[in-house]
Design an enzyme around this catalytic site. Structure first.
Site, PDB file in Angstrom:
ATOM      1  CG  ASN A   1      -6.471  -1.330   1.668  1.00 25.52           C
ATOM      2  OD1 ASN A   1      -5.850  -0.994   0.676  1.00 25.52           O
ATOM      3  ND2 ASN A   1      -5.876  -1.690   2.806  1.00 25.52           N
TER       4      ASN A   1
ATOM      5  CB  CYS B   1      -0.938  -0.017   1.208  1.00 22.66           C
ATOM      6  SG  CYS B   1      -1.960  -1.494   1.264  1.00 22.66           S
TER       7      CYS B   1
ATOM      8  CG  HIS C   1      -3.242   3.058   1.974  1.00 21.61           C
ATOM      9  ND1 HIS C   1      -3.817   2.592   0.824  1.00 21.61           N
ATOM     10  CD2 HIS C   1      -3.253   2.010   2.848  1.00 21.61           C
ATOM     11  CE1 HIS C   1      -4.155   1.320   0.982  1.00 21.61           C
ATOM     12  NE2 HIS C   1      -3.825   0.948   2.204  1.00 21.61           N
TER      13      HIS C   1
HETATM   14  N1  ACO Z   1     -17.821  -8.621  11.081  1.00 21.43           N
HETATM   15  C1  ACO Z   1     -18.228  -8.798  12.337  1.00 21.43           C
HETATM   16  N2  ACO Z   1     -17.373  -9.018  13.352  1.00 21.43           N
HETATM   17  C2  ACO Z   1     -16.069  -9.059  13.059  1.00 21.43           C
HETATM   18  C3  ACO Z   1     -15.574  -8.877  11.759  1.00 21.43           C
HETATM   19  C4  ACO Z   1     -16.520  -8.646  10.747  1.00 21.43           C
HETATM   20  N3  ACO Z   1     -16.161  -8.433   9.459  1.00 21.43           N
HETATM   21  N4  ACO Z   1     -14.226  -8.963  11.783  1.00 21.43           N
HETATM   22  C5  ACO Z   1     -13.872  -9.189  13.037  1.00 21.43           C
HETATM   23  N5  ACO Z   1     -14.983  -9.254  13.827  1.00 21.43           N
HETATM   24  C6  ACO Z   1     -15.066  -9.498  15.259  1.00 21.43           C
HETATM   25  C7  ACO Z   1     -13.864 -10.217  15.789  1.00 21.43           C
HETATM   26  O1  ACO Z   1     -14.012 -11.614  15.685  1.00 21.43           O
HETATM   27  C8  ACO Z   1     -13.837  -9.741  17.218  1.00 21.43           C
HETATM   28  O2  ACO Z   1     -14.786 -10.480  17.941  1.00 21.43           O
HETATM   29  P1  ACO Z   1     -14.477 -10.910  19.463  1.00 21.43           P
HETATM   30  O3  ACO Z   1     -14.350  -9.635  20.226  1.00 21.43           O
HETATM   31  O4  ACO Z   1     -15.672 -11.733  19.828  1.00 21.43           O
HETATM   32  O5  ACO Z   1     -13.197 -11.680  19.418  1.00 21.43           O
HETATM   33  C9  ACO Z   1     -14.362  -8.312  17.131  1.00 21.43           C
HETATM   34  O6  ACO Z   1     -15.085  -8.223  15.906  1.00 21.43           O
HETATM   35  C10 ACO Z   1     -13.248  -7.302  17.127  1.00 21.43           C
HETATM   36  O7  ACO Z   1     -12.298  -7.677  16.145  1.00 21.43           O
HETATM   37  P2  ACO Z   1     -11.007  -6.845  15.897  1.00 21.43           P
HETATM   38  O8  ACO Z   1     -10.152  -7.517  14.865  1.00 21.43           O
HETATM   39  O9  ACO Z   1     -10.388  -6.557  17.219  1.00 21.43           O
HETATM   40  O10 ACO Z   1     -11.647  -5.506  15.277  1.00 21.43           O
HETATM   41  P3  ACO Z   1     -10.949  -4.123  15.021  1.00 21.43           P
HETATM   42  O11 ACO Z   1     -11.701  -3.068  15.703  1.00 21.43           O
HETATM   43  O12 ACO Z   1      -9.469  -4.176  15.253  1.00 21.43           O
HETATM   44  O13 ACO Z   1     -11.194  -3.919  13.456  1.00 21.43           O
HETATM   45  C11 ACO Z   1     -10.001  -4.024  11.371  1.00 21.43           C
HETATM   46  C12 ACO Z   1     -10.600  -4.811  12.528  1.00 21.43           C
HETATM   47  C13 ACO Z   1     -11.131  -3.286  10.681  1.00 21.43           C
HETATM   48  C14 ACO Z   1      -9.348  -4.991  10.391  1.00 21.43           C
HETATM   49  C15 ACO Z   1      -8.997  -2.996  11.899  1.00 21.43           C
HETATM   50  O14 ACO Z   1      -8.134  -3.619  12.816  1.00 21.43           O
HETATM   51  C16 ACO Z   1      -8.165  -2.359  10.824  1.00 21.43           C
HETATM   52  O15 ACO Z   1      -8.699  -1.671   9.946  1.00 21.43           O
HETATM   53  N6  ACO Z   1      -6.830  -2.493  10.908  1.00 21.43           N
HETATM   54  C17 ACO Z   1      -5.942  -1.862   9.949  1.00 21.43           C
HETATM   55  C18 ACO Z   1      -5.870  -2.598   8.645  1.00 21.43           C
HETATM   56  C19 ACO Z   1      -5.045  -1.770   7.682  1.00 21.43           C
HETATM   57  O16 ACO Z   1      -4.993  -0.576   7.755  1.00 21.43           O
HETATM   58  N7  ACO Z   1      -4.347  -2.367   6.731  1.00 21.43           N
HETATM   59  C20 ACO Z   1      -3.557  -1.510   5.851  1.00 21.43           C
HETATM   60  C21 ACO Z   1      -2.589  -2.173   5.109  1.00 21.43           C
HETATM   61  S1  ACO Z   1      -3.237  -3.329   3.966  1.00 21.43           S
HETATM   62  C22 ACO Z   1      -1.936  -3.780   2.996  1.00 21.43           C
HETATM   63  O17 ACO Z   1      -0.867  -3.279   3.046  1.00 21.43           O
HETATM   64  C23 ACO Z   1      -2.145  -4.917   1.989  1.00 21.43           C
END
Ligand code: ACO
Length: 390
Positions: A346, A167, A316
């Site tokens: 993304n 990215c 990004h």
């Molecule tokens: N729908 C419903 N529930 C979900 C989903 C979903 N799609 N995904 C995860 N959950 C659940 C999890 O199982 C967890 O449940 P639990 O509490 O019972 O264990 C809960 O939701 C919280 O999950 P987290 O992973 O902690 O959620 P978070 O708030 O961290 O959000 C996310 C996840 C959106 C992926 C976030 O962490 C994020 O955006 N991170 C950054 C990603 C990024 O910027 N990547 C950039 C680079 S990409 C590249 O270079 C190719």
């Protein structure tokens, strides 16, 4: 010949004359024989260098374009294949829809369409492009996607290479282009950010499949007088220690190994493929909100500009909460933040040029506007650039 500014010299083409085999001077100064007209020799374009080259010039972006696949997948569509909801996805990420390649669509096709838009806006012919920089982690060919794009665009006087920096790829490509202009005397460089992460997404993993989409964006970077320079500052980083948090690892297909009687593997030793994207979202989130503002502040310092003077923040497009956190840290109000991830998710290396093209073509970003941009992602890699549009 001189341009209107008198600073940009159009280098001579091959010295050709009727009935004589055309000759050109290579970069090293050697005289090379060109192919006669009609010959289909591969690599014939190496005999058309653009000399003399001037160095120490400025560079600016003069055109942009973008392309997305036809198939739209909404959050509700995803909720039919994994346990999720539109509410969860939009609240946690800001994403509502994404586009995904289907049927005969290819990444090359998207990249070509985006590049054509950039060339058209810049009013530059494909013959006048010196270099095509293809920023992608998901090329249609393992050996690189730039060659196919160059071929389809008909950039026969250009050479090409790929940049793989996930990215951060577009920011790395943009800065690389300016180095070729300033240090190598190049005049017109296409920088394309294009990715189809849908090919490497595990569509049963709700933690990742909701995030990504496919797209391409492109800009034309052109030499200009140094006082018109449009790259005001930049800052690049990587930290391989963070690779464990975000990757799509090459793996050996163990079943295909043949072994001798002692169990030692025989030739062919291995066949590889890539595993699906693995991500520790929380770690990547923390890394982004910590490192991206630092990188932008460093580039702003190099540019001698305060964040309050920035017209636009264009990050990004990974997560709206990351964008909001960085904007808050830099004290940039939301009406000066460019974001379109609600529509596309993304799109990796494509996300910045895609959002830029929409903002420019939609009339939001105007000539002379200053944009702070930053990419971040797998590697881990991250980098920023302060640019002046047009
Ligand atoms: N729908 C419903 N529930 C979900 C989903 C979903 N799609 N995904 C995860 N959950 C659940 C999890 O199982 C967890 O449940 P639990 O509490 O019972 O264990 C809960 O939701 C919280 O999950 P987290 O992973 O902690 O959620 P978070 O708030 O961290 O959000 C996310 C996840 C959106 C992926 C976030 O962490 C994020 O955006 N991170 C950054 C990603 C990024 O910027 N990547 C950039 C680079 S990409 C590249 O270079 C190719």
């Amino acid at each position: 010949m001189a341009s209107a500014s008198g600073l940009v010299f159009r280098p001579p083409r091959c010295f050709t004359a009727r009935n004589f085999a055309p000759f050109c001077v290579s970069r090293s100064g050697l005289l090379l024989r060109c192919c006669a007209a009609g010959e289909q020799a591969l690599g014939a374009s190496i005999s058309k260098p653009r000399i003399p080259r001037l160095v120490g010039m400025g560079s600016k972006i003069v055109g942009c374009g973008s392309a997305v696949p036809n198939l739209l997948i909404s959050n509700d569509d995803l909720a039919q294949i994994v346990e999720t909801s539109d509410e969860w996805i939009s609240v946690r990420t800001g994403i509502r829809n994404r586009r995904v390649l289907t049927g005969d669509e290819t990444l090359t096709g998207l990249a070509v369409e985006a590049a054509k838009g950039a060339l058209q806006m810049a009013e530059v012919e494909s013959d006048d492009v010196d270099l095509v920089i293809m920023c992608t982690s998901t090329p249609d060919d393992l050996f690189g996607g730039g060659g196919q794009v160059q071929r389809e665009l008909g950039c026969k006087n250009a050479w090409t290479f790929d940049i793989t920096a996930a990215c951060s790829g577009f920011v790395v490509g943009l800065i690389t282009a300016t180095r070729f202009i300033k240090g190598g005397g190049y005049q017109n460089i296409l920088v394309i950010g294009a990715d189809a992460l849908s090919k490497y997404v595990d569509w049963t993993d709700r933690g990742t499949c909701i995030l990504f989409g496919d797209a391409a964006g492109a800009v034309l970077v052109q030499a200009c007088a140094s006082e018109e320079d449009g790259l005001l500052g930049f800052n690049l980083h990587s930290d391989g220690h963070g690779q464990r948090h975000l990757n799509a690892i090459a793996k050996d297909d163990k079943n295909e190994l043949t072994s001798n009687m002692n169990g030692a593997p025989l030739f062919p030793p291995r066949k590889s493929s890539y595993s699906c994207i693995q991500m520790n979202g929380k770690e990547v989130f923390r890394f982004a909100v910590r490192c991206v503002p630092q990188a932008i502040e460093a580039a702003l310092e190099e540019a001698g500009i305060a964040s309050s003077s920035i017209d636009w923040l264009l990050l990004h497009q990974a997560n709206q909460r990351i964008i909001d956190a960085v904007a808050t840290r830099l004290q940039i109000p939301s009406d000066r933040v460019i974001a379109n991830l609600a529509n596309y998710g993304n799109t990796s290396a494509a996300s910045i040029p895609l959002a830029l093209a929409e903002a420019v073509r939609g009339g939001r970003v105007k000539a002379g506007d200053t944009i702070a941009t930053a990419g971040f992602g797998a590697g881990l890699t991250w980098g920023s650039a302060i640019i002046r549009w047009g």
